[in-house]
Design an enzyme around this catalytic site. Structure first.
Site, PDB file in Angstrom:
ATOM      1  N   HIS A 123       0.883  -1.177   0.000  1.00 17.58           N
ATOM      2  CA  HIS A 123      -0.126  -0.139  -0.013  1.00 17.58           C
ATOM      3  C   HIS A 123       1.020   1.489   0.054  1.00 17.58           C
ATOM      4  CE1 HIS A 123      -3.321  -2.899   1.118  1.00 17.58           C
ATOM      5  NE2 HIS A 123      -2.580  -3.258   1.947  1.00 17.58           N
ATOM      6  N   SER A 144       1.506  -0.322  -5.429  1.00 14.65           N
ATOM      7  CA  SER A 144       0.688  -0.288  -4.163  1.00 14.65           C
ATOM      8  C   SER A 144       0.042  -1.788  -4.400  1.00 14.65           C
ATOM      9  CB  SER A 144      -0.667   0.278  -4.367  1.00 14.65           C
ATOM     10  OG  SER A 144      -0.835   0.965  -2.999  1.00 14.65           O
ATOM     11  N   SER A 155      -5.768   1.685  -2.346  1.00 11.82           N
ATOM     12  CA  SER A 155      -5.032   2.046  -1.024  1.00 11.82           C
ATOM     13  C   SER A 155      -4.008   3.116  -1.182  1.00 11.82           C
ATOM     14  CB  SER A 155      -4.379   0.740  -0.336  1.00 11.82           C
ATOM     15  OG  SER A 155      -3.482   0.132  -1.434  1.00 11.82           O
ATOM     16  N   GLU A 197       4.461  -9.353   4.311  1.00 12.89           N
ATOM     17  CA  GLU A 197       3.744  -8.328   5.362  1.00 12.89           C
ATOM     18  C   GLU A 197       2.430  -9.129   5.943  1.00 12.89           C
ATOM     19  OE1 GLU A 197       4.822  -5.264   6.414  1.00 12.89           O
ATOM     20  OE2 GLU A 197       2.976  -4.554   7.315  1.00 12.89           O
ATOM     21  N   LYS A 222       4.552  -7.604  14.803  1.00 17.66           N
ATOM     22  CA  LYS A 222       3.460  -7.352  13.848  1.00 17.66           C
ATOM     23  C   LYS A 222       1.868  -7.733  13.854  1.00 17.66           C
ATOM     24  CE  LYS A 222       1.656  -6.901   9.487  1.00 17.66           C
ATOM     25  NZ  LYS A 222       0.408  -7.354   9.461  1.00 17.66           N
ATOM     26  N   ASN A 264      -1.955  -5.724  13.248  1.00 16.25           N
ATOM     27  CA  ASN A 264      -3.407  -6.398  12.930  1.00 16.25           C
ATOM     28  C   ASN A 264      -4.270  -5.954  13.844  1.00 16.25           C
ATOM     29  OD1 ASN A 264      -1.286  -7.508  11.440  1.00 16.25           O
ATOM     30  ND2 ASN A 264      -2.252  -9.369  11.213  1.00 16.25           N
ATOM     31  N   CYS A 279      -5.749  -2.037  13.665  1.00 13.64           N
ATOM     32  CA  CYS A 279      -7.588  -2.276  13.107  1.00 13.64           C
ATOM     33  C   CYS A 279      -8.251  -1.252  14.018  1.00 13.64           C
ATOM     34  CB  CYS A 279      -7.757  -3.404  12.750  1.00 13.64           C
ATOM     35  SG  CYS A 279      -7.048  -4.155  11.152  1.00 13.64           S
ATOM     36  N   HIS A 286      -7.487  -9.034   3.582  1.00 15.54           N
ATOM     37  CA  HIS A 286      -6.547  -8.675   2.218  1.00 15.54           C
ATOM     38  C   HIS A 286      -7.483  -8.755   1.137  1.00 15.54           C
ATOM     39  CE1 HIS A 286      -2.957  -7.458   0.742  1.00 15.54           C
ATOM     40  NE2 HIS A 286      -3.150  -8.228  -0.049  1.00 15.54           N
ATOM     41  N   HIS A 310      -3.474   2.142   8.809  1.00  9.67           N
ATOM     42  CA  HIS A 310      -2.987   2.385   9.956  1.00  9.67           C
ATOM     43  C   HIS A 310      -2.358   3.716  10.535  1.00  9.67           C
ATOM     44  CE1 HIS A 310      -4.565  -1.619  10.208  1.00  9.67           C
ATOM     45  NE2 HIS A 310      -3.540  -2.207  10.166  1.00  9.67           N
ATOM     46  N   SER A 320       5.837  -2.700  12.381  1.00  3.71           N
ATOM     47  CA  SER A 320       5.628  -3.476  11.187  1.00  3.71           C
ATOM     48  C   SER A 320       6.835  -3.397  10.528  1.00  3.71           C
ATOM     49  CB  SER A 320       4.334  -3.303  10.202  1.00  3.71           C
ATOM     50  OG  SER A 320       3.320  -3.339  11.360  1.00  3.71           O
TER      51      SER A 320
END
Ligand code: NAI
Length: 463
Positions: free
Chosen positions: A52, A75, A80, A189, A219, A224, A228, A334, A384, A392
Site C-alpha cells: 500500500h 501498491s 489504497s 507483510e 507485527k 493487525n 485495525c 486482504h 493504520h 511492522s
C-alpha cells in the site's frame, strides 16, 4: 520519460509535509536509519516493493534507500494509494507506480514495472499479500508450460494477471524465469500473503527463502490488532458518517484483525457481535464480552457488517438479500472475495462518492458497500497510523537485511525473525510513548530461566 506513474506530481509538497510528521511517529524506522545508515547493508539490493503506497510506506521506502537499496514500488491494492505520498516519493527520483482508483489492468502493469530495474532484474521482493511474488512465480511457470500454480483464471483479477503475463512474455521472452533466478528472497507483510507462501512451499514451488514478517509478535499482535482498532472505525466514518453508537455491528472472524475491529466498534459505542469457525477464537470473543452468533441469524437484524477472516465467500448473496435497508457492508481482510461482490454486479448501483456505493437489492432494500469489498480501512480511510506501522516496517527492514546479506545461508522455505529482533523492535518503540521498562535482576533472570538482556519468552509463548 519520467520513470513513475502517479496521479499528480504537484501533490509532492503536501506529501512531503505528511512524511515529515510521520517520521516523528516512526521511531523504529528512524533508529534503523541511525544504526545502518553508515554501513549500508542493503547496498546492491534492488527491491521490488508491492505494499500500500501510503505516507507510512513512503517512510519505509526512504529508510530502505538510506540503507543503500534501489527501490521500485507499486501498491498492493487498487484503492489504497495515498496520491500525495506517491508523488512525494516520485519527486525524489524513486520509481513508483500507484494511483488511488487504478484499474485492475493498471494494477498488474504497475506490478510488472517494479521489476524493471536498469540492471534487468530485481533481486529482492518486499510483498504484502503475495501478488508481486505470484506475478514472477506464475509467469515463470507459464513460461515453462506448467499449469500447476493457477490452471485457469477465474476472477477478473486473474484474467488481468494472465493478460499481463502474456504481454510481458511476448515482449521479453524468458523474462520471468530470469527474474525468478535473480531473487534472493522475499519478506511478506500480511496473514494472507504468508498463507500463500506456506502453500507454495508445501507444493515445492517456492524457489527462494521467505521471511514471514506478519508473525513477528511486533507485527501481527500490534498492526493487525491495534492498527485495525484505529483504522476500522475511521474507514466507516469517512465513508458514511453514520452514528455508530447504539448500532448493531457484526464482525466476522475473531483473529488478530477481528479482535482489533470488535474493539474499534465497541469503542465507538456499537453493540458488537462476532462470528467464528474456530472454537478457541469463539471462546475468546465470548469471554471478551461479545455475543458469538451465526451470520444467518444476524443478517436481517444488524446495521454494520465487517469481514476480517482472510477467507472467501463469508458474506454471501443470501445474507445480503435479507439485510435491512441501508445496512453497511465492508471488508478489512486482504482480498475482496470475503464478500460476494460479483453477485451484486447485476443489481442497481448508485455511486455515492469514491469507494462508497449504494446497491438496490431485489427486496427494495439498499445496502451501502464500502470499497467494492476491498480493505475498507485503506480504501475509505488512510490505513493504520504511523506508530504501529513503524513496528511492522522495522520488521520488514530487518527481514530485508537478513535475506539480502545472509539469504544464501537459508534453504527455500518460510522463516520468522528471531525473538531477540522482535523484542528489539518493541524496545525501539517504548521511549516515544514514555514506557519505563523494569530491568530484571540477574538472580531473577536465572530464576525464570532467561538472561537479563532477553529473549524473555520461549518461542512457543503466544502473547
Ligand atoms: P487470523 O487468522 O488471525 O484471523 C482470521 C479469523 O477468521 C480466524 O480466527 C478464523 O478462524 C476466522 N474465520 C475463518 N473463516 C471464517 C468464517 N467463514 N466465518 C467466521 N470466521 C472465520 O488472521 P488476521 O491476522 O486476523 O488477518 C485477517 C485478514 O486481514 C487477512 O486477510 C490479513 O491479510 C488481513 N489484514 C488486513 C489488515 C488491514 O489493515 N486491512 C491488517 C492486517 C491483516
Amino acid at each position: 520519460m519520467a520513470d513513475y506513474i502517479v496521479k499528480d506530481i504537484a501533490l509532492a509538497g503536501f506529501g512531503r509535509k505528511e512524511l515529515d510528521i510521520a517520521e516523528t511517529e516512526m521511531p523504529g524506522l528512524m533508529a534503523c536509519r541511525e544504526e545502518f545508515g553508515k554501513t549500508k547493508p542493503l547496498k546492491g539490493a534492488r527491491i521490488a516493493g508491492s505494499l500500500h503506497m501510503t505516507v507510512q510506506t513512503a517512510v519505509l521506502i526512504e529508510t530502505l534507500k538510506v540503507l543503500g537499496a534501489d527501490v521500485r514500488w507499486a501498491s498492493c491494492n487498487i484503492f489504497s494509494t495515498q496520491d500525495h505520498a506517491a508523488a512525494a516519493i516520485a519527486a525524489t527520483g524513486t520509481p513508483v507506480f500507484a494511483i488511488k482508483g487504478e484499474s485492475l489492468e493498471e494494477y498488474w502493469a504497475y506490478t510488472d514495472q517494479i521489476f524493471r530495474f536498469a540492471e534487468g532484474t530485481a533481486n529482492m521482493i518486499l510483498d504484502d499479500g503475495g501478488d508481486a511474488t505470484l506475478y514472477i512465480l506464475l509467469g515463470a511457470r507459464v513460461e515453462a508450460g506448467e499449469t500447476d500454480l493457477i490452471a485457469v483464471p477465474t476472477s477478473d483479477e486473474e484474467v488481468c494477471l494472465f493478460n499481463q503475463i502474456k504481454k510481458r512474455m511476448a515482449e521479453t521472452p524468458g523474462w520471468f524465469t530470469q527474474q525468478r533466478a535473480a531473487i534472493k528472497g522475499v519478506s511478506e507483510e500480511t496473514t494472507t500473503g504468508v498463507h500463500r507462501l506456506y502453500d507454495l512451499h508445501k507444493k515445492g514451488l517456492l524457489p527462494f527463502p521467505a521471511i514471514n514478517v506478519n508473525d513477528s509478535v511486533t507485527k501481527s499482535k500490534f498492526d493487525n490488532k491495534y492498527g485495525c482498532k484505529e483504522s476500522l472505525v475511521d474507514g466507516i466514518r469517512r465513508a458514511t458518517d453514520v452514528m455508530m453508537a447504539g448500532k448493531v455491528a457484526v464482525v466476522c472472524g475473531y483473529g488478530d484483525v477481528g479482535k482489533g475491529c470488535a474493539a474499534s466498534l465497541q469503542g465507538a459505542g456499537a453493540r458488537v457481535k462476532v462470528t467464528e469457525v474456530d472454537p478457541i477464537c469463539a471462546l475468546q470473543a465470548a469471554m471478551d464480552g461479545f455475543e458469538v452468533v451465526l451470520l444467518e441469524d444476524e443478517a436481517p437484524k444488524a446495521d454494520i457488517f465487517v469481514t476480517t477472516t482472510g477467507n472467501k465467500d463469508v458474506i454471501r448473496i443470501e445474507h445480503m438479500r435479507v439485510m435491512k435497508d441501508m445496512a453497511i457492508v465492508g471488508n478489512i481482510g486482504h482480498f475482496d472475495n470475503e464478500i460476494q461482490v460479483a453477485s451484486l454486479r447485476n443489481h442497481k448501483w448508485t455511486n455515492i462518492k469514491d469507494q462508497v456505493d449504494m446497491i438496490e437489492m431485489p427486496s427494495g432494500n439498499r445496502i451501502i458497500l464500502l470499497s467494492e469489498g476491498r480493505l475498507l480501512n485503506l480504501g475509505n480511510a488512510t490505513g493504520h497510523p504511523s506508530f504501529v506501522m513503524s513496528a511492522s516496517f522495522t520488521n520488514q527492514v530487518l527481514a530485508q537485511i537478513e535475506l539480502f546479506t545472509k539469504g544464501a545461508e537459508y534453504a527455500p522455505g518460510v522463516y520468522i525473525l528471531p525473538k531477540h529482533l522482535d523484542e528489539k523492535v518493541a524496545r525501539l518503540h517504548l521511549a516515544k510513548i514514555g514506557v519505563k521498562l523494569t530491568e530484571l535482576r540477574p538472580d531473577q533472570a536465572e530464576y525464570i530461566g532467561v538472561t537479563v538482556e532477553g529473549p524473555y519468552k520461549a518461542d512457543h509463548y503466544r502473547y
